[in-house]
Scaffold this motif. Structure first.
Motif, short mmCIF file in Angstrom:
data_model
loop_
_atom_site.label_atom_id
_atom_site.label_comp_id
_atom_site.label_asym_id
_atom_site.label_seq_id
_atom_site.Cartn_x
_atom_site.Cartn_y
_atom_site.Cartn_z
N THR A 19 53.48 -35.05 -1.61
CA THR A 19 52.26 -35.67 -2.12
C THR A 19 51.18 -34.61 -2.34
OG1 THR A 19 51.51 -36.14 0.13
CG2 THR A 19 52.73 -37.88 -1.02
N PRO A 20 50.24 -34.85 -3.26
CA PRO A 20 49.26 -33.81 -3.60
C PRO A 20 48.25 -33.55 -2.49
CG PRO A 20 48.79 -35.84 -4.79
CD PRO A 20 50.11 -36.04 -4.12
N VAL A 21 48.06 -32.28 -2.19
CA VAL A 21 46.97 -31.85 -1.32
C VAL A 21 45.71 -31.62 -2.17
CG1 VAL A 21 46.15 -29.99 0.20
CG2 VAL A 21 48.49 -30.84 0.41
N LEU A 22 45.92 -31.08 -3.37
CA LEU A 22 44.81 -30.82 -4.28
C LEU A 22 45.27 -31.08 -5.72
CD1 LEU A 22 42.41 -27.76 -4.11
CD2 LEU A 22 43.18 -28.66 -6.29
N THR A 23 44.49 -31.86 -6.43
CA THR A 23 44.74 -32.09 -7.85
C THR A 23 43.53 -31.60 -8.63
OG1 THR A 23 46.05 -34.05 -7.32
CG2 THR A 23 45.32 -33.82 -9.59
N TRP A 24 43.79 -30.81 -9.66
CA TRP A 24 42.73 -30.15 -10.42
C TRP A 24 42.64 -30.73 -11.82
CZ3 TRP A 24 38.66 -27.07 -10.93
CH2 TRP A 24 38.42 -26.41 -12.14
N TYR A 25 41.41 -31.01 -12.25
CA TYR A 25 41.14 -31.41 -13.62
C TYR A 25 40.04 -30.51 -14.19
CZ TYR A 25 43.48 -35.99 -13.16
OH TYR A 25 44.39 -37.00 -12.99
N ASP A 26 40.18 -30.16 -15.46
CA ASP A 26 39.10 -29.54 -16.22
C ASP A 26 38.94 -30.35 -17.49
OD1 ASP A 26 37.35 -28.06 -17.78
OD2 ASP A 26 38.23 -26.13 -17.25
N ASP A 27 37.88 -31.12 -17.58
CA ASP A 27 37.71 -32.01 -18.72
C ASP A 27 37.29 -31.26 -19.98
OD1 ASP A 27 38.48 -34.17 -17.27
OD2 ASP A 27 36.45 -34.85 -16.80
N ALA A 28 36.95 -29.98 -19.87
CA ALA A 28 36.66 -29.18 -21.06
C ALA A 28 37.94 -28.71 -21.72
CB ALA A 28 35.77 -28.00 -20.71
N SER A 29 38.93 -28.31 -20.92
CA SER A 29 40.18 -27.77 -21.46
C SER A 29 41.29 -28.81 -21.51
CB SER A 29 40.65 -26.58 -20.62
OG SER A 29 41.02 -27.00 -19.32
N GLY A 30 41.13 -29.91 -20.76
CA GLY A 30 42.19 -30.90 -20.65
C GLY A 30 43.24 -30.55 -19.61
N ASP A 31 43.00 -29.50 -18.85
CA ASP A 31 43.97 -29.05 -17.86
C ASP A 31 44.04 -30.02 -16.68
OD1 ASP A 31 45.73 -27.49 -16.36
OD2 ASP A 31 44.14 -26.20 -15.57
N ARG A 32 45.25 -30.29 -16.23
CA ARG A 32 45.49 -31.02 -14.99
C ARG A 32 46.60 -30.30 -14.24
NH1 ARG A 32 48.92 -34.55 -12.48
NH2 ARG A 32 47.97 -36.10 -11.05
N THR A 33 46.34 -29.94 -13.00
CA THR A 33 47.32 -29.26 -12.17
C THR A 33 47.37 -29.97 -10.83
OG1 THR A 33 46.90 -27.12 -13.21
CG2 THR A 33 47.99 -27.09 -11.07
N GLU A 34 48.57 -30.35 -10.42
CA GLU A 34 48.73 -31.04 -9.14
C GLU A 34 49.49 -30.13 -8.19
OE1 GLU A 34 49.44 -35.39 -8.85
OE2 GLU A 34 51.39 -34.76 -8.05
N LEU A 35 48.91 -29.94 -7.01
CA LEU A 35 49.52 -29.09 -6.00
C LEU A 35 49.93 -29.95 -4.80
CD1 LEU A 35 47.07 -27.23 -7.42
CD2 LEU A 35 48.13 -25.54 -5.93
N SER A 36 51.22 -30.15 -4.67
CA SER A 36 51.74 -30.82 -3.49
C SER A 36 51.60 -29.90 -2.29
CB SER A 36 53.21 -31.16 -3.69
OG SER A 36 53.98 -29.97 -3.77
N GLY A 37 51.93 -30.41 -1.11
CA GLY A 37 51.91 -29.55 0.06
C GLY A 37 52.81 -28.35 -0.11
N ALA A 38 54.00 -28.57 -0.65
CA ALA A 38 54.94 -27.46 -0.85
C ALA A 38 54.40 -26.45 -1.86
CB ALA A 38 56.29 -28.00 -1.31
N THR A 39 53.77 -26.94 -2.92
CA THR A 39 53.29 -26.03 -3.97
C THR A 39 52.12 -25.18 -3.49
OG1 THR A 39 53.97 -27.62 -5.65
CG2 THR A 39 52.46 -25.90 -6.34
N ILE A 40 51.15 -25.81 -2.84
CA ILE A 40 50.01 -25.02 -2.38
C ILE A 40 50.43 -24.06 -1.28
CG2 ILE A 40 49.12 -26.61 -0.60
CD1 ILE A 40 46.29 -25.91 -1.78
N ASP A 41 51.37 -24.48 -0.44
CA ASP A 41 51.88 -23.58 0.60
C ASP A 41 52.55 -22.37 -0.03
OD1 ASP A 41 52.31 -23.16 3.45
OD2 ASP A 41 54.44 -23.48 3.04
N ASN A 42 53.25 -22.58 -1.16
CA ASN A 42 53.90 -21.49 -1.87
C ASN A 42 52.87 -20.49 -2.40
OD1 ASN A 42 54.89 -20.52 -4.79
ND2 ASN A 42 56.67 -20.70 -3.46
#
Length: 242
Positions: A19-42
């Protein structure tokens, strides 16, 4: 009570690796990045290995992190803290061993580091810079070559320095302040917190308070007010800092 920042991250990762620890949005660029526990730990492990194995820093050394609220900023800060290093958040850091900044600030910030300097464009998909500032390395390129698991030579102690600069703070004092700030902001354990990065640019608010409280983060840059309601619903937000 959690007494070190790495312990707070470890608790967040243990709750659920998927499950996501941190989800990032940038409404100027349209970027969305989701970091699960495993991803942010990596990302944190790779950054810590970069600093320890790549640069040769050791416990008690300091790095300057002159970056805006962003998921990569979280990775850099948490990686430095995992490695037992102190972070100087500026705005005018003392000379430190290593610097992380954006290309826009590279010219004025270069003199703040006595060793390696890293720039990141904070681009979607962690894309590399098209042009790296002279005297700098591209963080997103360099960090990928390091290991996905970090093993510290010694556990981070609550009394170890977490923040450097004119006012130094230990991990214990930072965690206590973050817990108090979470209470002030109304953040509770299990919350999914939507944060307007423009309104809450301090990592004490957008990163540490939710992390210490046991909440997950939906961090939004250039937040479009028209998207708040639908985003809050889709991300199952339980608390807002806007």
């Amino acid at each position: 009570m959690i007494e070190t920042i790495p312990a707070a991250l470890a608790a967040a990762v243990r709750r659920d690796l998927t499950t996501p620890v941190l989800t990032w949005y940038d409404d100027a660029s349209g970027d969305r990045t989701e970091l699960s526990g495993a991803t942010i730990d990596n990302w944190v492990a790779k950054t810590a290995n970069l600093l320890v194995d790549g640069v040769g820093l050791g416990s008690g050394d300091a790095v300057a992190v002159l970056l805006p609220a962003h998921w990569q900023t979280a990775a850099v800060l948490l990686g430095a803290w995992a490695a037992g290093l102190a972070a100087d958040l500026g705005p005018d850091p003392q000379p430190v061993e290593v610097l992380f900044t954006s290309p826009e600030r590279a010219g004025t910030a270069a003199d703040w580091a006595t060793g390696d300097r890293y720039a990141t464009g904070l681009l979607p998909l962690a894309a590399p810079l098209r042009e790296v500032p002279p005297g700098f390395l591209d963080y997103t390129v360099e960090v990928r070559g390091f290991g996905d698991r970090f093993v510290s030579s010694a556990p981070v102690d609550p009394n170890d320095r977490a923040l450097a600069g004119p006012i130094e703070e230990s991990h214990l004092s930072v965690c206590r302040a973050a817990a108090e700030r979470a209470t002030e902001l109304g953040i509770k354990s299990g919350d999914r917190v939507l944060v307007d990065a423009g309104a809450y640019p301090d990592p004490a608010d957008w990163l540490l308070a939710p992390l210490i409280a046991g909440a997950s983060i939906v961090l939004c840059a250039n937040l479009d007010p028209a998207k708040v309601e639908s985003r809050a619903e889709s991300e199952r937000v339980t608390h807002r800092l806007t």
